[in-house]
Design a protein around this motif. Structure first.
Motif, short mmCIF file in Angstrom:
data_model
loop_
_atom_site.label_atom_id
_atom_site.label_comp_id
_atom_site.label_asym_id
_atom_site.label_seq_id
_atom_site.Cartn_x
_atom_site.Cartn_y
_atom_site.Cartn_z
N ALA A 76 0.97 -1.01 0.09
CA ALA A 76 0.09 0.08 0.08
C ALA A 76 1.11 1.21 -0.18
O ALA A 76 1.91 1.16 0.58
CB ALA A 76 -0.92 -0.16 1.35
N LEU A 77 0.53 2.10 -0.59
CA LEU A 77 1.21 3.57 -0.75
C LEU A 77 0.27 4.65 0.06
O LEU A 77 -1.03 4.75 -0.62
CB LEU A 77 1.45 3.77 -2.20
N VAL A 78 0.85 5.31 0.89
CA VAL A 78 0.24 6.24 1.65
C VAL A 78 0.71 7.68 1.42
O VAL A 78 1.80 7.77 1.68
CB VAL A 78 0.11 5.98 2.94
N GLY A 79 0.10 8.71 0.98
CA GLY A 79 0.55 10.00 0.60
C GLY A 79 -0.03 10.86 1.51
O GLY A 79 -1.03 11.14 1.87
N SER A 80 0.75 11.62 2.32
CA SER A 80 0.42 12.70 3.32
C SER A 80 0.86 14.10 3.07
O SER A 80 1.83 14.49 2.42
CB SER A 80 0.97 12.03 4.74
N GLU A 81 -0.07 14.81 3.84
CA GLU A 81 0.44 16.28 3.73
C GLU A 81 1.85 16.48 4.46
O GLU A 81 2.31 17.74 4.31
CB GLU A 81 -0.70 17.25 4.64
N ASP A 82 2.16 15.57 5.04
CA ASP A 82 3.56 15.85 5.64
C ASP A 82 5.09 15.58 4.77
O ASP A 82 5.89 15.91 5.23
CB ASP A 82 4.03 14.80 6.96
N GLY A 83 4.55 15.65 3.54
CA GLY A 83 5.50 15.48 2.62
C GLY A 83 6.16 14.18 2.23
O GLY A 83 7.17 14.24 1.51
N LEU A 102 4.12 0.77 2.30
CA LEU A 102 3.56 -0.21 3.72
C LEU A 102 3.34 -1.55 2.81
O LEU A 102 3.07 -1.92 1.93
CB LEU A 102 2.21 0.32 4.20
N ASP A 103 3.66 -2.76 3.75
CA ASP A 103 3.55 -4.04 3.10
C ASP A 103 2.16 -4.59 3.79
O ASP A 103 1.54 -3.63 4.14
CB ASP A 103 4.65 -5.05 3.66
N GLY A 104 1.80 -5.57 3.26
CA GLY A 104 0.35 -6.15 3.32
C GLY A 104 -0.24 -6.04 4.88
O GLY A 104 -1.26 -6.08 5.15
N SER A 105 0.88 -6.06 5.89
CA SER A 105 0.42 -6.00 7.17
C SER A 105 0.72 -4.61 7.81
O SER A 105 0.76 -4.42 8.93
CB SER A 105 1.31 -7.10 7.96
N GLY A 106 0.91 -3.64 6.98
CA GLY A 106 0.69 -2.38 7.63
C GLY A 106 2.31 -1.88 8.19
O GLY A 106 2.35 -0.78 8.64
N ILE A 107 3.28 -2.74 7.74
CA ILE A 107 4.35 -2.43 8.26
C ILE A 107 5.16 -1.38 7.45
O ILE A 107 5.26 -1.79 6.15
CB ILE A 107 5.43 -3.63 8.68
N LEU A 108 5.72 -0.18 7.68
CA LEU A 108 6.72 0.71 6.83
C LEU A 108 7.69 0.07 6.23
O LEU A 108 8.55 -0.40 7.07
CB LEU A 108 6.90 1.95 7.47
N THR A 109 7.78 -0.23 4.84
CA THR A 109 8.90 -0.54 4.23
C THR A 109 9.86 0.52 3.65
O THR A 109 11.17 0.32 3.57
CB THR A 109 8.74 -1.59 3.32
N HIS A 110 9.19 1.68 3.09
CA HIS A 110 10.13 2.69 2.83
C HIS A 110 9.23 3.87 2.81
O HIS A 110 8.06 3.91 2.52
CB HIS A 110 10.65 2.32 1.20
N GLN A 111 10.09 4.96 2.88
CA GLN A 111 9.45 6.25 3.07
C GLN A 111 10.01 7.08 2.04
O GLN A 111 11.19 7.29 1.75
CB GLN A 111 9.46 6.98 4.45
N PHE A 112 9.13 7.52 1.07
CA PHE A 112 9.62 8.41 -0.08
C PHE A 112 9.45 10.05 0.37
O PHE A 112 8.19 10.52 0.55
CB PHE A 112 8.80 8.31 -1.26
N ARG A 113 10.43 10.52 0.79
CA ARG A 113 10.45 11.97 1.27
C ARG A 113 10.29 12.62 -0.05
O ARG A 113 11.11 12.82 -1.12
CB ARG A 113 11.41 12.09 2.19
N GLN A 114 9.23 13.63 -0.06
CA GLN A 114 9.13 14.55 -1.07
C GLN A 114 9.46 16.08 -0.55
O GLN A 114 9.46 16.15 0.48
CB GLN A 114 7.70 14.59 -1.69
N GLU A 115 9.64 16.83 -1.49
CA GLU A 115 9.97 18.19 -1.21
C GLU A 115 8.78 19.13 -0.89
O GLU A 115 8.89 20.18 -0.29
CB GLU A 115 10.67 18.99 -2.32
N SER A 116 7.73 18.64 -1.22
CA SER A 116 6.21 19.29 -0.49
C SER A 116 5.22 18.45 -0.10
O SER A 116 5.47 16.97 -0.54
CB SER A 116 5.99 20.10 -1.54
N GLU A 117 4.31 18.79 0.27
CA GLU A 117 3.07 17.96 0.23
C GLU A 117 2.61 16.99 -0.85
O GLU A 117 2.76 17.40 -1.82
CB GLU A 117 1.72 18.63 0.58
N VAL A 118 2.49 15.56 -0.45
CA VAL A 118 1.85 14.77 -1.38
C VAL A 118 0.38 14.66 -1.49
O VAL A 118 -0.40 14.57 -0.64
CB VAL A 118 2.40 13.28 -0.85
N LEU A 119 -0.02 15.04 -2.85
CA LEU A 119 -1.30 15.25 -2.72
C LEU A 119 -2.06 13.96 -3.54
O LEU A 119 -3.10 13.52 -3.42
CB LEU A 119 -1.78 16.35 -4.13
#
Lengths: 700, 311
Positions: free
Chosen positions: A295-302, A307-324
């Protein structure tokens, strides 16, 4: 050995600047003992070298790149508000605020571009890429085929804010700002419409043909599954507004993103919660792979969180601004992220995940390299000790030999243990960043993406940067003014108070002049912003009151007075810090000296020049260098007032550094500015130490 | 003693007794019971008082302005700029506190934690550097001192990237760890020089009585050096509470922001557009510093003057 060097403790108060900079290691070279200059210098050099190698080992791995597995990026000036990826990732649709919807192939080639009448708010693509549903602020929902043909469009009363299409295109659903949901068949016939009376923009579809189901989330936290005919099949309640939903292709799992920053996975059969992931800020978009395995979750925190199937964070893609908007391909291998700053990025999941592994391999290589360097250094030292005269002296002095040293080190293990936390922190947060800054000044540095050695080109580009050059001029002015301010008013006031003959008055004046210190430093600036306010500020109102209306102006907005206005802040500049230091200096002048001068018939004026001033030389030097260091780094004063404007008229180098690093992501150039300021401060400190006369340097 | 000062320069006063002595043999000026005599006013002294008063008034203008605005509503500010607040809008303070209480707590938490950690670490290592002998001591110590040469602006960006790489951005740790680390340098200098002045006999006696190294640190060195530790704490609290640029860079979530930055984002983030509550917020944000200075000013001043320059 064992006692502190007096020259050191004198300077210990350097850190006490209020102007607040991060990592306040304080400032000032004069902290170094200067007694046996040469010996100490080498000792310092050796210490730095030792620390440098140590921290290479400790901290280098932290700087190892973590490649995100980015395949391509499409940058544009306007925000990317919707992205969608087909099943195999071979098609990526990007909808942005400039009214365009672009369809790219897997390698980032633009296939075609569709223009709506207004910005694109939502897009969905069927797994095979045959159907695209587009919701636009022009109030239409469009259904397109893979060749950009508009099959039909439907107009609502208010902008359409999101759309979804079934796998076979047999069902299209759209939500609108008119608080309704619209559901169509493949021909564009409105099957049903429900007015919810509450904000709604989370929608997705699973299943196909007659078995297609619509999943809808609304601002009251309700998630509803509707049948094709609009029958209400299941309802689940969440605590916060549902801003986005995504569902697996069989409907077994529903992922919902809410305004409190959670992404909640629900069981599609009974609506119960399976897991929950917390982002830093409101979740704008979620996407589930077809089988729910990622699953991929985009947040206003940028950030976009993978996430994997059990909701564990596997990677954080840090963007320069809010993810819409985010989208994950049906097979979970391709990820797409759209941001406020107009970037649409596509990543490869496998590469993103292996990034971590790769960087650990890099780390190993690095450690080997460092160990090698240290071994070489030791060999060189041994060689030097054996062959050079000076080296032999040192060798013999530590006659016990290396073993003896080791023994005494072992017996002093408690000492090392006790200072270990201090050293570890200093190496990580002070030494390492300092060296990292000096190194990266010569690179094109975009952390996590690339680090390329570019030689002096950062410095060349600064020489042509008018903001930086103007900043330099302003910094010079600010240094002179700030030193002048501190050397005059506080000293004058200190002398005046000192010369009052009533101790009670002395006490109260001293206390009252120090009272403003209780305001946080930024508050003073903010209050002055209000004083300068062109509409209803104290300054303009006062000028009007006394009939000088022609003098009123927009103080920060007028290039001819902006810098002057900034300098004028804090008038009459009786800096509490400087006042206390001067006053403390004055009362520590011994009575005998003053009495002697009186006996000799010296006037107060004469006493000031011949006794007070020379005896205050230590304080003057201290304040001189502190002010110099702070003024060179001036940031808040311009950031909070003019922001550098108008034009480049009030820029300072620190402000340009901040903008370059935080707004333009040019970390290399920012580091170069930092390095230049560092050397200026270093030079100023040395000059202050060497050449500012201090015939009566205060004694330990 | 009855020292007599002649010709006090610009004041041109003839003869005046100095420093609280009764000076029976002096001028009639002193025998008068008027206020002038109590303050020992002469022409020159009057001038000093006048100048100081004017400077004091100008210094206080922004503070008075701040307080006045904090008690008005927008109508009063725009309509009757020069009049006193009428009625007093005390609810501005309620509104202002709603907007900033969280930031103030964040500040207290981060400043407090990092200050406590700084004091503990610096006193420990200051003790070690002052009283222990071990190979490489002076070398390591010089290496720490060398950090005084590094201005914060040089480390700002690399430290930010370091925090990013550690995944600590937008957490309290991003503030606490660097502040703890940075504050140690000067605290260590102070602690070492102070511990070095403690008589060796205390520690010898403790050793004879069977105290361990840590016991003599905790039960002799620390109690004796409480004043210097308090001074370090006060100075660090004030410094970190006022930090602006570093939190601005590493903290992006309004939930975690510290007060210095939050105040500047009043309008954009918190949604307060009325000036009154905004000004009330500025005043409320000063409360922790007011509390700190009301008991710690003595330490702060002593640190600045006697402690700092004559240590």
């Amino acid at each position: 050995m064992g006692l502190s060097t007096p020259g050191v403790s004198n300077k210990s108060w350097f850190n006490r600047n209020r102007s607040g900079m991060p990592l306040s290691t304080g400032s000032g070279l004069s902290g170094l003992p200067v007694r046996t200059a040469a010996g100490q210098f080498w000792q310092a050099a050796a210490a730095i070298a030792l620390a440098a190698t140590l921290l290479l080992v400790v901290a280098m791995p932290l700087s190892a790149q973590s490649p995100d597995g980015q395949l391509w990026v499409h940058g544009s000036a306007s925000r990317v508000q919707a992205v969608a990826v087909s099943e195999d990732g071979s098609l990526v649709a990007v909808g942005s605020r400039d009214n365009s919807l672009s369809l790219f192939d897997g390698s980032g080639e633009l296939l075609w571009k569709f223009e709506a009448e207004n910005s694109i708010l939502g897009v969905d693509i069927s797994p095979d890429g045959q159907w695209l549903a587009i919701a636009s602020e022009d109030r239409f929902v469009y259904l397109l085929d893979a060749d950009k043909n508009v099959l039909w469009k439907y107009k609502a009363a208010r902008p359409m804010n999101n759309a979804a299409v079934a796998a076979d295109g047999s069902l299209v659903a759209a939500t609108s700002d008119d608080l309704s949901v619209y559901v169509f068949d493949n021909e564009g016939t409105l099957l049903w419409r429900e007015e919810l009376g509450i904000g709604v923009r989370a929608i997705d579809i699973y299943g196909s043909a007659e078995k297609a189901r619509v999943v809808l989330g609304s601002d009251d936290g309700l998630i509803t599954i509707y049948s094709r005919e609009g029958r209400d099949l299941l309802q689940a309640w969440l605590d916060y507004s549902v801003k986005t939903v995504s569902v697996t292709s069989n409907g077994a799992r529903i992922l919902a993103g809410t305004s409190d920053g959670s992404a909640v996975l629900l069981n599609g059969a009974n609506g119960s919660e399976i897991w929950r992931f917390e982002a830093e800020d409101s979740v704008n978009s979620v996407s589930l792979a077809g089988d729910g395995s990622s699953a991929l979750v985009g947040s206003e925190d940028g950030s976009a969180y993978l996430l994997d199937g059990s909701g564990i964070l596997t990677h954080q893609f840090r963007q320069e601004s809010e993810v819409l908007s985010v989208s994950i391909a049906g097979d979970g291998n391709r990820l797409s992220i759209g941001t406020v700053s107009g970037a649409a990025r596509v990543f490869d999941r496998a590469a993103a995940l292996s990034g971590a592994a790769r960087s650990s391999a890099q780390r190993q290589r690095l450690i080997f390299a460092v160990v090698g360097v240290i071994a070489l250094l030791i060999l060189a030292a041994v060689w030097a000790a054996r062959t050079t005269a000076a080296g032999q002296q040192v060798w013999q002095r530590s006659a016990a030999g290396p073993l003896g040293v080791l023994q005494s080190m072992w017996s002093a293990r408690l000492s090392y243990l006790l200072i270990l936390p201090t050293l570890a922190l200093l190496l990580t947060f002070n030494y390492y960043p300092a060296f990292s800054g000096l190194y990266h000044a010569f690179t094109d540095w975009s952390p996590g993406v690339r680090t390329e050695w570019v030689g002096l080109s950062n410095f060349y580009s600064l020489m042509e940067n008018r903001f930086f050059l103007s900043g330099f001029r302003n910094a010079a002015i600010l240094v002179v003014v700030s030193v002048a301010k501190t050397m005059t008013m506080p000293l004058l006031v200190a002398e005046f108070i000192f010369n009052l003959r009533n101790r009670f008055s002395q006490y109260w004046f001293r206390t009252l002049f120090v009272v403003p210190i209780v305001l946080p430093a930024v508050v003073e600036i903010l209050v002055w912003n209000n004083i300068y306010d062109p509409a209803i500020g104290l300054l303009n109102e006062s000028l009007k009151l006394v009939g000088l209306e022609n003098l009123t102006r927009v103080w920060y907005g007028d290039a001819s007075v902006a810098l002057g206005s900034i300098i004028f802040i804090g008038v009459p500049w009786v800096n509490a810090f400087a006042l206390l230091i001067f006053y403390g200096g004055l009362i520590s002048i011994s009575n005998e000296i003053i009495d002697a001068s009186l006996v000799d018939g010296a006037s107060t004026w004469r006493r000031f020049w011949s006794i007070d001033l020379p005896l205050l030389m230590g304080q003057i030097k201290l304040l001189l260098i502190l002010n110099f260091i702070n003024a060179v780094q001036t940031f808040e004063l311009v950031f909070l007032t003019t922001g550098g404007g108008p034009g480049a008229s009030t820029y300072t180098p620190a402000l340009e550094l901040y903008y370059k690093a935080m707004r333009m992501d040019r970390m290399g150039i920012a580091s170069a500015i930092g390095m230049i300021l560092f050397f200026i401060i270093l030079a100023g400190t040395i000059v202050n130490m060497r050449f500012v006369s201090s015939s009566t340097e205060y004694e330990a | 003693m009855a020292t007599v000062r002649d010709g006090q320069g610009p004041e041109g006063a003839a003869t005046v007794v100095v420093r609280g002595e009764s000076g029976s043999a002096d001028q009639p000026l002193l025998s008068s019971s008027s206020a002038l005599a109590i303050l020992r006013l002469t022409g020159g002294q009057l001038l000093l008082y006048g100048v100081l008063l004017i400077l004091l008034i100008v210094t206080f203008i922004p503070i008075v302005y701040l307080i006045a605005l904090s008690l008005k509503d927008n109508g009063q500010i725009y309509g009757r700029f020069w009049s006193m607040p009428d009625p007093y809008r005390w609810e501005n303070f309620a509104l202002g506190s709603l907007a900033i209480w969280r930031a103030v707590l964040n500040s207290i938490l981060t400043s407090g934690t990092s200050t406590a950690a700084t004091v503990v670490l610096a006193s420990l290592s200051g003790y070690v550097f002052a009283r222990h002998r071990f190979p490489g001591k002076e070398l390591i110590y010089t290496g720490i001192l060398a950090l005084l040469m590094i201005p914060p602006i040089l480390t700002l960006i690399p430290a930010y990237v370091l925090i990013l790489n550690m995944g600590l951005e937008n957490t309290y740790w991003a503030l606490i760890l660097p502040w703890t680390s940075g504050g140690q340098v000067f605290a260590l200098l102070l602690c070492r020089s102070f511990f070095a002045t403690l008589p060796e006999e205390f520690f010898d006696a403790a050793r004879i009585d069977g105290a361990s190294e840590l016991q003599s640190f905790a039960q002799i060195a620390v109690p004796l050096s409480a004043p210097i530790l308090v001074t370090v704490a006060v100075v660090r609290l004030v410094t970190t509470y006022n930090q602006f640029m570093w939190p601005l860079v590493v903290i992006s979530s309004p939930k975690r922001q510290v007060v210095a930055v939050a105040l500047t984002q009043f309008t954009s983030e918190i949604g307060v557009t009325d000036l009154g509550p905004q000004m009330a917020g500025y005043i409320l944000a000063s409360i922790p510093l007011i509390v700190l200075f009301s008991f710690g000013m003595r330490h702060y001043v002593r640190g600045l003057t006697a402690g700092g320059l004559k240590a």
